[in-house]
Design an enzyme around this catalytic site. Structure first.
Site, PDB file in Angstrom:
ATOM      1  N   LYS A  76       9.082   5.713  -2.217  1.00 25.77           N
ATOM      2  CA  LYS A  76       7.917   5.871  -2.195  1.00 25.77           C
ATOM      3  C   LYS A  76       7.680   6.558  -0.879  1.00 25.77           C
ATOM      4  O   LYS A  76       8.546   5.729   0.685  1.00 25.77           O
ATOM      5  CB  LYS A  76       7.050   4.874  -1.382  1.00 25.77           C
ATOM      6  CG  LYS A  76       5.431   4.480  -1.006  1.00 25.77           C
ATOM      7  CD  LYS A  76       4.940   2.803  -0.917  1.00 25.77           C
ATOM      8  CE  LYS A  76       3.360   3.244  -0.542  1.00 25.77           C
ATOM      9  NZ  LYS A  76       2.533   1.770  -0.973  1.00 25.77           N
ATOM     10  N   SER A 151      -1.631   1.575  -2.668  1.00 25.40           N
ATOM     11  CA  SER A 151      -1.570   2.256  -2.417  1.00 25.40           C
ATOM     12  C   SER A 151       0.293   3.219  -2.628  1.00 25.40           C
ATOM     13  O   SER A 151       0.270   4.337  -2.486  1.00 25.40           O
ATOM     14  CB  SER A 151      -0.844   2.225  -0.756  1.00 25.40           C
ATOM     15  OG  SER A 151       0.026   1.437  -0.438  1.00 25.40           O
ATOM     16  N   SER A 175      -0.065  -2.955  -3.306  1.00 33.08           N
ATOM     17  CA  SER A 175       0.119  -1.922  -3.278  1.00 33.08           C
ATOM     18  C   SER A 175       1.164  -1.636  -4.280  1.00 33.08           C
ATOM     19  O   SER A 175       1.188  -0.691  -4.563  1.00 33.08           O
ATOM     20  CB  SER A 175       0.179  -1.370  -2.363  1.00 33.08           C
ATOM     21  OG  SER A 175      -0.699  -0.721  -1.401  1.00 33.08           O
TER      22      SER A 175
END
Lengths: 486, 478, 105
Positions: A76, A151, A175
Site C-alpha cells: 500500500k 482504504s 481498511s
C-alpha cells in the site's frame, strides 16, 4: 489472466519451472499488472526501474529457500519503500520518495519477497471505497462499476485479480478487512503492537496497524509471521515472541467457543449478507465450534468514538504536510503562512480536509473534553466489553461489512453514510484486538461477502485456526472474479 | 523602584540536556556541525517515522528536577503541542502538558538579606526546534534542522521574583546548580540555556496580579536584567500616567536597549494538546528516583555553607569558590595535601582564576594538578622558593603539567638558604657599600633594605631575603 | 457539547476557525457544504452523550499496561545532507529554503 498467482505455493511452482531470466520474470509480472491495471487501477504507479533493480535478488535460487522468496507482494502506498514513490494517494505527497524503508519492508526484503510499491488507496487512508485517491479510484475485479472497498482498495484488488500473490495494507478502522471482504479475499488486522508501525505513514497512530491480504488463510498466516515482531524503532511495538502462525493451520476447532454479539446482527445489514453469515455460523457449528451469544453493548457507539479519535489524531499527524521539507508546495505563495495555506488547500482532497477540520475542531479549546476526552472514555467501555466477552469465548463472529460492494459514486456525497460502512470493523481498532475477514460466499448481486472473526489481544493463532478450518471446509476462497482463468 | 508598585517576575527557562544523541532519535546533538547533517527520518519529521525516548535524557531531567527540590511525577506522559512553524518539521512539538516530569520545586537565593525561596511550578521535557536563518537571502528564509530534537527541559518558576536583580540571581543559581550536575552546558550564547521572562506590576499590598508582559529574545544574563529593568520602568510610567499595561509579548532589542511590541496575534494560540499516541507512559519508580538522588553531587548552596563552616571562609570567598564545581573540587583536593587554607584560597583566587579569566578557559583546560599547587605552596612556606619564583613555577606548571620540583630544579629557582654562602656574600656587600653600612650602624635602619637588595642582586635573586636580612644585621651589629 | 440555537451542532464560525487552525482555506461554497456534512457527523456523534462515563478512565493507548519504552543514548545513523534534502521542494546549499517568513506574531 492465467491464475498462476493463486497462492504462494502455486506461484513458487511456476517460478521454479519458469525458464525466464530474473529480469524477464520481473517484466512478465509488471506486464501482467499493466494490462489488467488499465481497468482496475490497483497501482498508482508501477516503478519498472525498481522491478528490474530488485529482480536479480528476488528471483535467485538462493531466495527460494525462504517461504516468501521471490513472492510478489503489493504494498500500500502509505508504507515507506526507500527510493520508491510513496504518496498515500495524495497530491500532497506527489513525488515523495522516502529515504528509508518501513520496518515491514526491511522484513520482507530479509525474507526475499518481491516488493511492489504503490498500491492505490483512499487518500491518506481516509475512506472506505478507494474513491478519494488523487490518482482515481481502484475498481472491484468482480464488477468494475463497483468500489473495491477501502482504504487498502488497491491491495485488495491486486490480490483478488491475481496481479500479485499477496499484499500489505493498513487498517485503522477496517481498511484491510472491509476491502478484503468486498473483493473476496482474506484480510488480517493484527493486534495493535504486533507489527511495527515504523514507516507506516500515520493516519491515527493509536489505531493504525499493518496487516496482510491474500487469497487464502495459509498465505495470510505466512505473510503475517514474516512482518510481525518487536521493533525498537516503534515505542508501541510489543516485545513478546511471535508464535509460528502456520502451526495453527489444519487444526480442528472442536469445542472452541465462538460468540455471536446480538448487537451486530440487527438492523442495517443487507438481507443477503445476513443470510450468508447465518450459514457461515452454522458451518462453524458443524465443524464442532460451540456458538454462544455474547453482548457488546457499547459497540453501537464505536463509529462515533472513532470519528472523534481518528480525525483528532489525523489532524495532528497531517500537520507536517506543509510544503516545507517535502511534498507539494504552491510556488506562487507570497509568504510563509500563505505557502502553508495554499499548499495544504491545493494538496489535500476534500475527505482529508473534512477529517482534518473535524479533528482540529474536536481538539480545539473548549471542545476537547466534550468530544475528545469523552470519546477516549467511551473507548474504554468498548474495550471492556470485548475483555468481558473473551472471558467466555475464543472468538467473536460478525459480518465484515453490512453490505456487499456498492457502486462507484453511490456514497461519495454522503460522508456519514460512507462512515457507517465500517460499523463492524471499527470496534476491533478501538480495542486494539486482532481480527480477520474471510470470504463466506456471494451476495444476491454476485459480489463477495466476508465474515469477520475477532479475538483477544495476541490471540491471532485462534483466528487463523478457525479461519483456516472454515476455509478448508467451505472452499469459498476458491471463488474468483470472472477475469481470472483457471 | 518607586514606592507605589511591586514588581512581579516569573521566568521560563529552557535548558538543553547534554546527551550524546537527540531526545527521540540517534542523531548527534553536537553544536556547530554543517547544516542538516545531523538529521534522520525521525527528527526531520518524515512521514512514517516514530519517536523513541532517550533514557539518559529522561534521567538527566529527573536529576535536574531533584536538584531543584522538585517532586517527581509518578506517571509521566508526553503530549503533542500543535502549531505551525517552519522550524518545527512535524508542526507539532512533543512536549508535556498535564503530567510533566516534575513540579513543586524551589531555588533558594542567598545574597541580599538572608534567604529567599523562589518556587518552581513545574519542569517538563520537550524537543527543541530547528534554526531559521533570515539574513542569507532577501526573499527567502533558510532552515537548518540539526538542532531539531535536542532534548530540552523547560523550568517554569512561580511569579515569585520581586526585582530584576532577583531574576538575575535566580538565573545565576539555576545555571550554577545545573552545571554542577554536568547535564547541560548552560551556555546562553550557544543557546543551551534560554530564558523568557514574564513581568507585571501591582500596587503594593495588592494580591491580584497585574497584566503581564512576556519578554522574548533574551540572549544573555545581562539582557534578562536590562530588559526587565527597562520593562519595569516602562510599565511604571504607563501606570503613573493613568494608562494600562497591555498583556502581550515583547521582544528585547539589545542594540537600542528597549522592548518592542510584537505584532499582536489575531487570536490566542490554541495548541490542541493531546496525549502523544506514539509514546507509551513512563513510570518513575521510587528506586530510580532514589538512585538518581544518591548520585547528586553536593550542590553549590550546601557546599558554600560547608566551606564557611569547615574552612572558616567568609561568604564572599566561599561563593567565589563554589561558583564553579571544578574550582570548588580543586580547592578541596589541594587541601588534602596542604592544610594552609589561607594560602590555598589566595593562590586560587589570585593566580589560578586570573589565568582562567585571561584565557577564558575552564579549569579542565589546564594541566594544573592539586598536588602541583600544594607543592608550590609548601615550597614557598618552607622558603625553598621565593614568592616571585613560585608564580613563575605555577605559570609553567599550569601549561606543562610538569612537577613543580622539576621546574624549580631546571630553572634554578631554588632560594639560597645556605648560611655559609650568604655569609660570604653579605660580608662582600658590606665591604663594597661602606656608606650604607655606616648609615645602618648610625641608626638609619632602612639602609638594610638597600643592602638586602644588593645581596639579592649578587645572588641573581635566589637568596632567601629573610635570611639575608638576618645575616646582614647580625654582621653590622658585630 | 455546545449547540447552536437552531439545528446546528457546529457554526460557520467554528468551521472557519478549525480550518484556519488547520491552515486550510475553504471557499465559501465549500464552507457551506462542509458545515452541513460536519454537522451531520457531529449530530450522529452526539450519541456519545448517552454513555455514562462517570469514573471511567480515558484510553489513549490500548496497550494499557505498557510503560517505559526507552532507547539508550547511543548514536544511530543520520542521513547525509543530499538525502535529507532530496525531497525538498526548494533548497539552497545545505539548507531547506522557504519564502521569507513574515513574523506571524
Amino acid at each position: 489472466m492465467k491464475d498462476i498467482f493463486k497462492s504462494i505455493e502455486a506461484y513458487r511452482l511456476w517460478e521454479k519451472e519458469e525458464p525466464r531470466s530474473p529480469e524477464d520474470k520481473a517484466s512478465f509480472i509488471a506486464d501482467r499488472i499493466d494490462v489488467s491495471d488499465r481497468d482496475l487501477n490497483a497501482f498508482i504507479t508501477l516503478d519498472r526501474e525498481a522491478f528490474s533493480r530488485k529482480a536479480k535478488a528476488a528471483f535467485s535460487p538462493e531466495r527460494r529457500k525462504s517461504p516468501l522468496g521471490g513472492v510478489p507482494v503489493a504494498v500500500k502506498s502509505n508504507i515507506c519503500v526507500e527510493g520508491e514513490l510513496t504518496t498515500c494517494a495524495s497530491r500532497m505527497l506527489e513525488g515523495f520518495r522516502p529515504p528509508y524503508n518501513a520496518t515491514v519492508i526491511e522484513k520482507l526484503d530479509h525474507e526475499g519477497a518481491f516488493v511492489i510499491s504503490g498500491a492505490n488507496m483512499d487518500e491518506f487512508a481516509f475512506g472506505s471505497s478507494c474513491e478519494t485517491s488523487a490518482y482515481g479510484p481502484s475498481r472491484n475485479p468482480w464488477d468494475e462499476d463497483r468500489i473495491p472497498g477501502g482504504s487498502s482498495g488497491g491491495s485488495a484488488v491486486a490480490v483478488s485479480s491475481g496481479q500479485v500473490v499477496c499484499a500489505l495494507g493498513s487498517d485503522t478502522g477496517g481498511s484491510i478487512r472491509q476491502p478484503a471482504s468486498l473483493c473476496g479475499v482474506v484480510g488480517f488486522k493484527p493486534t495493535y503492537g504486533r507489527v511495527s508501525r515504523y514507516g507506516l505513514i500515520a493516519f491515527a497512530s493509536s489505531l493504525d496497524q499493518i496487516g496482510p491480504l491474500a487469497r487464502n488463510v495459509t498465505d495470510c498466516a505466512t505473510l503475517l509471521k514474516a512482518i510481525s515482531g518487536y521493533d525498537e524503532k516503534d515505542s508501541t511495538s510489543v516485545n513478546i515472541e511471535v508464535p509460528d502462525y502456520c502451526a495453527s493451520l489444519g487444526m480442528d476447532i472442536k469445542g472452541m467457543k465462538v460468540g455471536m454479539p446480538s448487537e451486530y446482527f440487527q438492523e442495517g445489514i443487507d438481507g443477503d449478507v445476513q443470510e450468508r453469515l447465518r450459514e457461515a455460523v452454522k458451518a462453524l457449528e458443524e465443524l464442532g465450534a460451540e456458538i454462544l451469544e455474547v453482548s457488546l453493548p457499547h459497540t453501537r457507539y464505536a463509529v462515533s468514538c472513532y470519528y472523534i479519535i481518528g480525525p483528532a489524531e489525523a489532524s495532528s499527524n497531517l500537520g507536517r504536510y506543509d510544503g516545507v521539507h517535502y511534498g507539494y508546495r504552491d510556488e506562487e505563495a507570497r509568504d510563509m503562512i500563505d505557502m502553508y495555506v495554499r499548499s495544504r488547500t491545493e494538496g489535500f482532497g476534500d475527505e482529508a480536509k473534512r477529517r482534518i477540520i473535524l479533528g482540529t475542531y474536536a481538539l480545539s479549546s473548549g471542545y476537547y473534553e466534550a468530544y475528545y476526552l469523552k470519546a477516549l472514555k467511551v473507548r474504554t467501555c468498548i474495550a471492556e466489553d470485548f475483555r468481558k466477552a473473551f472471558e467466555v469465548c475464543d472468538a467473536i463472529v460478525t459480518p465484515t461489512s453490512p453490505t456487499t460492494a456498492f457502486r462507484i459514486g453511490e456514497k461519495s456525497n454522503d460522508p456519514l453514510k460512507m462512515y457507517l460502512s465500517d460499523i463492524f470493523t471499527i470496534p476491533a481498532n478501538l480495542a486494539g484486538i486482532p481480527a480477520v475477514s474471510i470470504p463466506c460466499g456471494l451476495g444476491d448481486n454476485g459480489m463477495p461477502v466476508g465474515m469477520q472473526l475477532m479475538a483477544a489481544p495476541f490471540a491471532e493463532e485462534k483466528l487463523i485456526r478457525i479461519a483456516h478450518a472454515f476455509e478448508r471446509n467451505t472452499g469459498f476462497h476458491e471463488l474468483k472474479p470472472g477475469t481470472i482463468e483457471d | 523602584m518607586g514606592s507605589k508598585y511591586e514588581t512581579v517576575i516569573g521566568l521560563e527557562v529552557h535548558v538543553q540536556l547534554a546527551t550524546r544523541t537527540k531526545i527521540f532519535c540517534g542523531c548527534s546533538t553536537k553544536f556547530g556541525a554543517d547544516p542538516n547533517t545531523q538529521v534522520c527520518p525521525v527528527c526531520l519529521g518524515l512521514p512514517g517515522s516514530l519517536p523513541v525516548l532517550n533514557k539518559r535524557a529522561f534521567e538527566y531531567a529527573i536529576k535536574v528536577a531533584l536538584a531543584l527540590e522538585c517532586d517527581i511525577q509518578g506517571t509521566v506522559k508526553f503530549d503533542r503541542k500543535n502549531y505551525y512553524y517552519p522550524d518545527l518539521p512535524k508542526n507539532y512539538q512533543i512536549s508535556q502538558f498535564d503530567m510533566p516530569i516534575a513540579y513543586n520545586g524551589r531555588v533558594v537565593l542567598t545574597s541580599g538579606d538572608g534567604e529567599r525561596a523562589i518556587g518552581i511550578t513545574r519542569a517538563h521535557m520537550e524537543e527543541d526546534a530547528g534554526k531559521l536563518l533570515h539574513d542569507q537571502d532577501p526573499a527567502s528564509s533558510f532552515i537548518d534542522l540539526n538542532r531539531t530534537g535536542t532534548p530540552l527541559l523547560e523550568i517554569v518558576s512561580e511569579p515569585d521574583m520581586r526585582s530584576p536583580s532577583e531574576a538575575y540571581e535566580y538565573l545565576k543559581i539555576l545555571k550554577q546548580t545545573i552545571k554542577y550536575l554536568d547535564v547541560s552546558d548552560c551556555n546562553m550564547e550557544e543557546g543551551s540555556l534560554r530564558c523568557d521572562a514574564n513581568i507585571s506590576l501591582r500596587t503594593k499590598g495588592s494580591k491580584a496580579l497585574g497584566s503581564k508582559v512576556e519578554i522574548k529574545n533574551l540572549n544573555s544574563f545581562k539582557a534578562v536584567r536590562d530588559a526587565l529593568l527597562y520593562e519595569q520602568e516602562r510599565q511604571e510610567d504607563l501606570l503613573e500616567e493613568g494608562g494600562a499595561v497591555k498583556q502581550e509579548t515583547r521582544l528585547w532589542d539589545e542594540n537600542n536597549a528597549v522592548t518592542l511590541s510584537m505584532r499582536s496575534k489575531e487570536e490566542a494560540q490554541d495548541y490542541r494538546y493531546f496525549p502523544e499516541p506514539d509514546l507509551v507512559p513512563f513510570e518513575v519508580g521510587r528506586e530510580v528516583v532514589e538512585r538518581i538522588r544518591s548520585e547528586l553531587p553536593e550542590l553549590p548552596s550546601a557546599k558554600k555553607s560547608r566551606f564557611i563552616e569547615c574552612y572558616g571562609l567568609d561568604a564572599g570567598d566561599a561563593e567565589l569558590l563554589v561558583s564553579e564545581r571544578p574550582v570548588a573540587c580543586f580547592f578541596e583536593a589541594v587541601l588534602e595535601e596542604c592544610d594552609d587554607v589561607r594560602s590555598v584560597l589566595n593562590w586560587i583566587k589570585g593566580e589560578v582564576l586570573k589565568h582562567l579569566k585571561e584565557h577564558q578557559a575552564g579549569l579542565d583546560a589546564l594541566k594544573l594538578t592539586p598536588s602541583g599547587l600544594a607543592s608550590i605552596i609548601t615550597m614557598t612556606a618552607s622558603g625553598k622558593i621565593s614568592g616571585l619564583a613560585a608564580k613563575e613555577v605555577l605559570k609553567d606548571h599550569l601549561v606543562s603539567g610538569r612537577l613543580p620540583s622539576e621546574i624549580v630544579k631546571e630553572k634554578g629557582l631554588e632560594q639560597v638558604s645556605d648560611t655559609a654562602e650568604l655569609d660570604a656574600v653579605a660580608a662582600r656587600v658590606i665591604e663594597d657599600n661602606p656608606k650604607s653600612a655606616g648609615d645602618y650602624r648610625s641608626g638609619k635602619k632602612n639602609a638594610l633594605s638597600f643592602l638586602i637588595g644588593q645581596v639579592m642582586r649578587e645572588t641573581k635573586g635566589k637568596a632567601n631575603p629573610k635570611l639575608a636580612g638576618e645575616i646582614l644585621s647580625k654582621k653590622l651589629s658585630e | 457539547m455546545r449547540k447552536d440555537k437552531n439545528k446546528y451542532s457546529i457554526s460557520i464560525e467554528d468551521v472557519s476557525y478549525a480550518a484556519r487552525l488547520s491552515r486550510i482555506e475553504l471557499e465559501s461554497d465549500k464552507m457551506g457544504k462542509f458545515r452541513e456534512q460536519l454537522n451531520d457527523i457531529l449530530v450522529y456523534i452526539d450519541q456519545l452523550n448517552e454513555v455514562d462515563t462517570e469514573g471511567v478512565a480515558p484510553t489513549s493507548h490500548v496497550l494499557t499496561s505498557m510503560r517505559n519504552v526507552f532507547r539508550e543514548d547511543e548514536p544511530g545513523t543520520s542521513l547525509p545532507n543530499e538525502k535529507a534534502l532530496a525531497n525538498a521542494p526548494a533548497k539552497s546549499g545545505n539548507f531547506f529554503k522557504v519564502p521569507k517568513i513574515i513574523k506571524e506574531s
